[in-house]
Design a protein around this motif. Structure first.
Motif, PDB file in Angstrom:
ATOM      1  N   ILE A   1       0.824  -1.216   0.000  1.00 11.92           N
ATOM      2  CA  ILE A   1       0.000   0.000   0.000  1.00 11.92           C
ATOM      3  C   ILE A   1       0.856   1.263   0.000  1.00 11.92           C
ATOM      4  O   ILE A   1       0.330   2.381  -0.014  1.00 11.92           O
ATOM      5  N   ALA A   2       2.170   1.109  -0.052  1.00 13.41           N
ATOM      6  CA  ALA A   2       3.058   2.264  -0.153  1.00 13.41           C
ATOM      7  C   ALA A   2       2.865   3.008  -1.473  1.00 13.41           C
ATOM      8  O   ALA A   2       3.186   4.196  -1.565  1.00 13.41           O
ATOM      9  N   HIS A   3       2.348   2.326  -2.481  1.00 12.94           N
ATOM     10  CA  HIS A   3       2.201   2.909  -3.817  1.00 12.94           C
ATOM     11  C   HIS A   3       0.721   2.959  -4.213  1.00 12.94           C
ATOM     12  O   HIS A   3       0.019   1.950  -4.129  1.00 12.94           O
ATOM     13  N   LEU A   4       0.278   4.110  -4.670  1.00 19.26           N
ATOM     14  CA  LEU A   4      -1.107   4.250  -5.118  1.00 19.26           C
ATOM     15  C   LEU A   4      -1.408   3.295  -6.268  1.00 19.26           C
ATOM     16  O   LEU A   4      -2.521   2.775  -6.369  1.00 19.26           O
ATOM     17  N   ALA A   5      -0.441   3.034  -7.137  1.00 18.13           N
ATOM     18  CA  ALA A   5      -0.658   2.117  -8.261  1.00 18.13           C
ATOM     19  C   ALA A   5      -1.058   0.730  -7.777  1.00 18.13           C
ATOM     20  O   ALA A   5      -1.882   0.058  -8.408  1.00 18.13           O
ATOM     21  N   ASN A   6      -0.492   0.298  -6.664  1.00 23.81           N
ATOM     22  CA  ASN A   6      -0.862  -1.010  -6.125  1.00 23.81           C
ATOM     23  C   ASN A   6      -2.301  -1.013  -5.613  1.00 23.81           C
ATOM     24  O   ASN A   6      -3.018  -2.003  -5.756  1.00 23.81           O
ATOM     25  N   PHE A   7      -2.720   0.098  -5.002  1.00 20.64           N
ATOM     26  CA  PHE A   7      -4.102   0.201  -4.536  1.00 20.64           C
ATOM     27  C   PHE A   7      -5.063   0.207  -5.717  1.00 20.64           C
ATOM     28  O   PHE A   7      -6.115  -0.446  -5.686  1.00 20.64           O
ATOM     29  N   MET A   8      -4.718   0.932  -6.769  1.00 18.07           N
ATOM     30  CA  MET A   8      -5.550   0.951  -7.979  1.00 18.07           C
ATOM     31  C   MET A   8      -5.622  -0.441  -8.608  1.00 18.07           C
ATOM     32  O   MET A   8      -6.686  -0.864  -9.075  1.00 18.07           O
ATOM     33  N   ALA A   9      -4.505  -1.158  -8.584  1.00 17.54           N
ATOM     34  CA  ALA A   9      -4.499  -2.521  -9.123  1.00 17.54           C
ATOM     35  C   ALA A   9      -5.349  -3.443  -8.264  1.00 17.54           C
ATOM     36  O   ALA A   9      -6.074  -4.302  -8.777  1.00 17.54           O
ATOM     37  N   LEU A  10      -5.281  -3.273  -6.948  1.00 20.63           N
ATOM     38  CA  LEU A  10      -6.130  -4.040  -6.027  1.00 20.63           C
ATOM     39  C   LEU A  10      -7.600  -3.865  -6.400  1.00 20.63           C
ATOM     40  O   LEU A  10      -8.339  -4.839  -6.555  1.00 20.63           O
ATOM     41  N   LEU A  11      -8.026  -2.613  -6.520  1.00 18.23           N
ATOM     42  CA  LEU A  11      -9.417  -2.334  -6.866  1.00 18.23           C
ATOM     43  C   LEU A  11      -9.786  -2.950  -8.215  1.00 18.23           C
ATOM     44  O   LEU A  11     -10.838  -3.580  -8.367  1.00 18.23           O
ATOM     45  N   SER A  12      -8.915  -2.783  -9.185  1.00 15.38           N
ATOM     46  CA  SER A  12      -9.213  -3.244 -10.540  1.00 15.38           C
ATOM     47  C   SER A  12      -9.286  -4.763 -10.623  1.00 15.38           C
ATOM     48  O   SER A  12     -10.176  -5.322 -11.293  1.00 15.38           O
ATOM     49  N   VAL A  13      -8.381  -5.453  -9.942  1.00 18.20           N
ATOM     50  CA  VAL A  13      -8.414  -6.915  -9.941  1.00 18.20           C
ATOM     51  C   VAL A  13      -9.676  -7.422  -9.239  1.00 18.20           C
ATOM     52  O   VAL A  13     -10.325  -8.362  -9.708  1.00 18.20           O
ATOM     53  N   SER A  14     -10.052  -6.782  -8.139  1.00 16.81           N
ATOM     54  CA  SER A  14     -11.282  -7.183  -7.451  1.00 16.81           C
ATOM     55  C   SER A  14     -12.498  -6.969  -8.343  1.00 16.81           C
ATOM     56  O   SER A  14     -13.411  -7.809  -8.390  1.00 16.81           O
ATOM     57  N   VAL A  15     -12.535  -5.854  -9.052  1.00 12.28           N
ATOM     58  CA  VAL A  15     -13.649  -5.574  -9.968  1.00 12.28           C
ATOM     59  C   VAL A  15     -13.718  -6.640 -11.061  1.00 12.28           C
ATOM     60  O   VAL A  15     -14.794  -7.174 -11.371  1.00 12.28           O
ATOM     61  N   LYS A  16     -12.579  -6.971 -11.632  1.00  9.64           N
ATOM     62  CA  LYS A  16     -12.550  -7.979 -12.697  1.00  9.64           C
ATOM     63  C   LYS A  16     -12.929  -9.362 -12.148  1.00  9.64           C
ATOM     64  O   LYS A  16     -13.594 -10.154 -12.836  1.00  9.64           O
ATOM     65  N   LEU A  17     -12.559  -9.636 -10.908  1.00 14.53           N
ATOM     66  CA  LEU A  17     -12.933 -10.909 -10.290  1.00 14.53           C
ATOM     67  C   LEU A  17     -14.441 -10.973 -10.049  1.00 14.53           C
ATOM     68  O   LEU A  17     -15.068 -12.016 -10.271  1.00 14.53           O
ATOM     69  N   VAL A  18     -15.029  -9.859  -9.620  1.00  9.24           N
ATOM     70  CA  VAL A  18     -16.493  -9.796  -9.504  1.00  9.24           C
ATOM     71  C   VAL A  18     -17.138 -10.127 -10.849  1.00  9.24           C
ATOM     72  O   VAL A  18     -18.106 -10.889 -10.921  1.00  9.24           O
ATOM     73  N   GLU A  19     -16.586  -9.574 -11.915  1.00 14.69           N
ATOM     74  CA  GLU A  19     -17.153  -9.812 -13.241  1.00 14.69           C
ATOM     75  C   GLU A  19     -17.073 -11.290 -13.632  1.00 14.69           C
ATOM     76  O   GLU A  19     -18.031 -11.857 -14.162  1.00 14.69           O
ATOM     77  N   LYS A  20     -15.943 -11.917 -13.354  1.00  8.37           N
ATOM     78  CA  LYS A  20     -15.787 -13.338 -13.687  1.00  8.37           C
ATOM     79  C   LYS A  20     -16.767 -14.202 -12.891  1.00  8.37           C
ATOM     80  O   LYS A  20     -17.368 -15.145 -13.427  1.00  8.37           O
ATOM     81  N   ILE A  21     -16.923 -13.900 -11.608  1.00 10.56           N
ATOM     82  CA  ILE A  21     -17.854 -14.679 -10.778  1.00 10.56           C
ATOM     83  C   ILE A  21     -19.289 -14.412 -11.201  1.00 10.56           C
ATOM     84  O   ILE A  21     -20.132 -15.313 -11.224  1.00 10.56           O
ATOM     85  N   ASN A  22     -19.577 -13.162 -11.569  1.00 10.61           N
ATOM     86  CA  ASN A  22     -20.908 -12.825 -12.089  1.00 10.61           C
ATOM     87  C   ASN A  22     -21.217 -13.637 -13.341  1.00 10.61           C
ATOM     88  O   ASN A  22     -22.328 -14.160 -13.501  1.00 10.61           O
ATOM     89  N   GLU A  23     -20.238 -13.774 -14.230  1.00 10.57           N
ATOM     90  CA  GLU A  23     -20.429 -14.570 -15.445  1.00 10.57           C
ATOM     91  C   GLU A  23     -20.707 -16.035 -15.096  1.00 10.57           C
ATOM     92  O   GLU A  23     -21.572 -16.683 -15.708  1.00 10.57           O
ATOM     93  N   TYR A  24     -19.971 -16.540 -14.104  1.00 12.20           N
ATOM     94  CA  TYR A  24     -20.171 -17.934 -13.690  1.00 12.20           C
ATOM     95  C   TYR A  24     -21.584 -18.145 -13.143  1.00 12.20           C
ATOM     96  O   TYR A  24     -22.292 -19.068 -13.553  1.00 12.20           O
ATOM     97  N   ALA A  25     -21.996 -17.291 -12.204  1.00 16.39           N
ATOM     98  CA  ALA A  25     -23.314 -17.436 -11.585  1.00 16.39           C
ATOM     99  C   ALA A  25     -24.426 -17.236 -12.616  1.00 16.39           C
ATOM    100  O   ALA A  25     -25.420 -17.978 -12.623  1.00 16.39           O
ATOM    101  N   SER A  26     -24.267 -16.247 -13.487  1.00 19.97           N
ATOM    102  CA  SER A  26     -25.281 -15.977 -14.512  1.00 19.97           C
ATOM    103  C   SER A  26     -25.422 -17.160 -15.468  1.00 19.97           C
ATOM    104  O   SER A  26     -26.524 -17.471 -15.931  1.00 19.97           O
ATOM    105  N   SER A  27     -24.302 -17.817 -15.756  1.00 18.84           N
ATOM    106  CA  SER A  27     -24.341 -18.975 -16.663  1.00 18.84           C
ATOM    107  C   SER A  27     -25.132 -20.129 -16.072  1.00 18.84           C
ATOM    108  O   SER A  27     -25.596 -21.015 -16.803  1.00 18.84           O
ATOM    109  N   LYS A  28     -25.302 -20.121 -14.750  1.00 20.59           N
ATOM    110  CA  LYS A  28     -26.091 -21.146 -14.072  1.00 20.59           C
ATOM    111  C   LYS A  28     -27.555 -20.732 -13.935  1.00 20.59           C
ATOM    112  O   LYS A  28     -28.364 -21.464 -13.367  1.00 20.59           O
TER     113      LYS A  28
END
Length: 294
Positions: A136-163
């Protein structure tokens, strides 16, 4: 200031002592934009075999990250799916009695009341306190944290929606930012329930009680931090009435008046608490989720 605001301020001041040499974004505030980071994310996606814990190594333009998710219960595609994201510096999969896990406190302790598939996300850097503090010393890492979590939500959403499942995305504080970012950039879930969050993360580090935990680069260049972190305009372009936020009136970290600006045309639930007392208000938060879970 009432007792809720006082607890927030005292908690932050205590944290400032503990974080004295580990302030947020203390090394740099340079970062790629959300769009660039989201486009760069790719996962080593696991084979989902049912309930359980799944590590999901993620590659980004700033390196490899370590998110995961937990399918705590799967009842079937005929039931809605709740995708839940934790707050800052939690150990979301902790089984320890005093381990910090809002998913456990809000959802799992009363899971029999929630007739839904239950999936929790663990954000990058949240395996350990030591890893989090280093990254967390670098803002870029925090932005990457947020972005990876958002993309992971999208992948799980696709999985659940496919069911065949309807999907509700929710999260608290940090998880609320992720919830709103997913709506801003994907808007593919059926409902969004951000808890104690809005669309202006910069306010936390520049104007709220939490500002004393931010490093010198943040205070030297607040305009740059604002431009990098905030997503008000992107969020405002989404017009679907699929948003049901909850804010705490006396919150000194996610300030009520500032974050309300994102929600002018949406029904906002308000609890008369602060940030710390709001996060632990498990019954009120659970009731909000239950109210909007179809």
């Amino acid at each position: 200031m009432n007792e809720h605001g006082l607890i927030d301020n005292l908690s932050v001041r205590f944290g400032a002592v503990a974080f004295k040499n580990s302030k947020l974004f203390r090394e740099s505030i340079d970062s790629p934009a959300y769009e660039e980071l989201l486009d760069s994310v790719s996962f080593d996606w696991p084979i989902i075999t049912g309930e359980g814990y799944y590590e999901v190594p993620a590659q980004t333009m700033i390196g490899k990250l370590d998110p995961a998710f937990h399918i705590a219960r799967w009842m079937g595609g005929e039931y809605p799916t709740l995708i839940y994201h934790h707050s800052n510096n939690e150990r979301p999969f902790s089984k320890k009695l005093f381990g910090k896990s809002s998913f456990r406190d809000i959802v799992l302790t009363k899971k029999n009341e929630i007739l839904a598939n239950l999936i929790a996300i663990r954000a990058p850097y949240h395996r350990s306190y030591k890893l989090y503090i280093a990254k967390i010393a670098h803002l870029a890492n925090f932005m990457a944290l947020l972005s990876v979590s958002v993309k992971l939500v999208e992948k799980i959403n696709e999985y659940a929606s496919s069911k065949g499942s309807k999907v509700v995305v929710s999260g608290i504080s940090l998880g609320g930012w992720v919830t709103n970012l997913h709506r801003a950039y994907y808007n593919s879930a059926d409902k969004y329930l951000p808890l104690l969050a809005g669309t202006a993360p910069d306010d936390v580090f520049i104007h709220s009680a939490y500002r004393i935990l931010a490093g010198k680069p943040v205070h030297d260049n607040p305009a740059k931090v604002k431009k990098t972190l905030n997503f008000d305009q992107k969020f405002s372009r989404v017009k679907e009435q699929n948003l049901f936020p909850l804010l705490a009136r006396h919150d000194q970290v996610i300030r009520f008046e500032r974050q309300m600006e994102a929600y002018n045309s949406y029904p906002v639930s308000v609890i008369n608490r602060g940030h710390i007392t709001g996060i632990v208000a498990a019954k009120e938060l659970r009731n909000h989720i239950l109210t909007h879970l179809f």
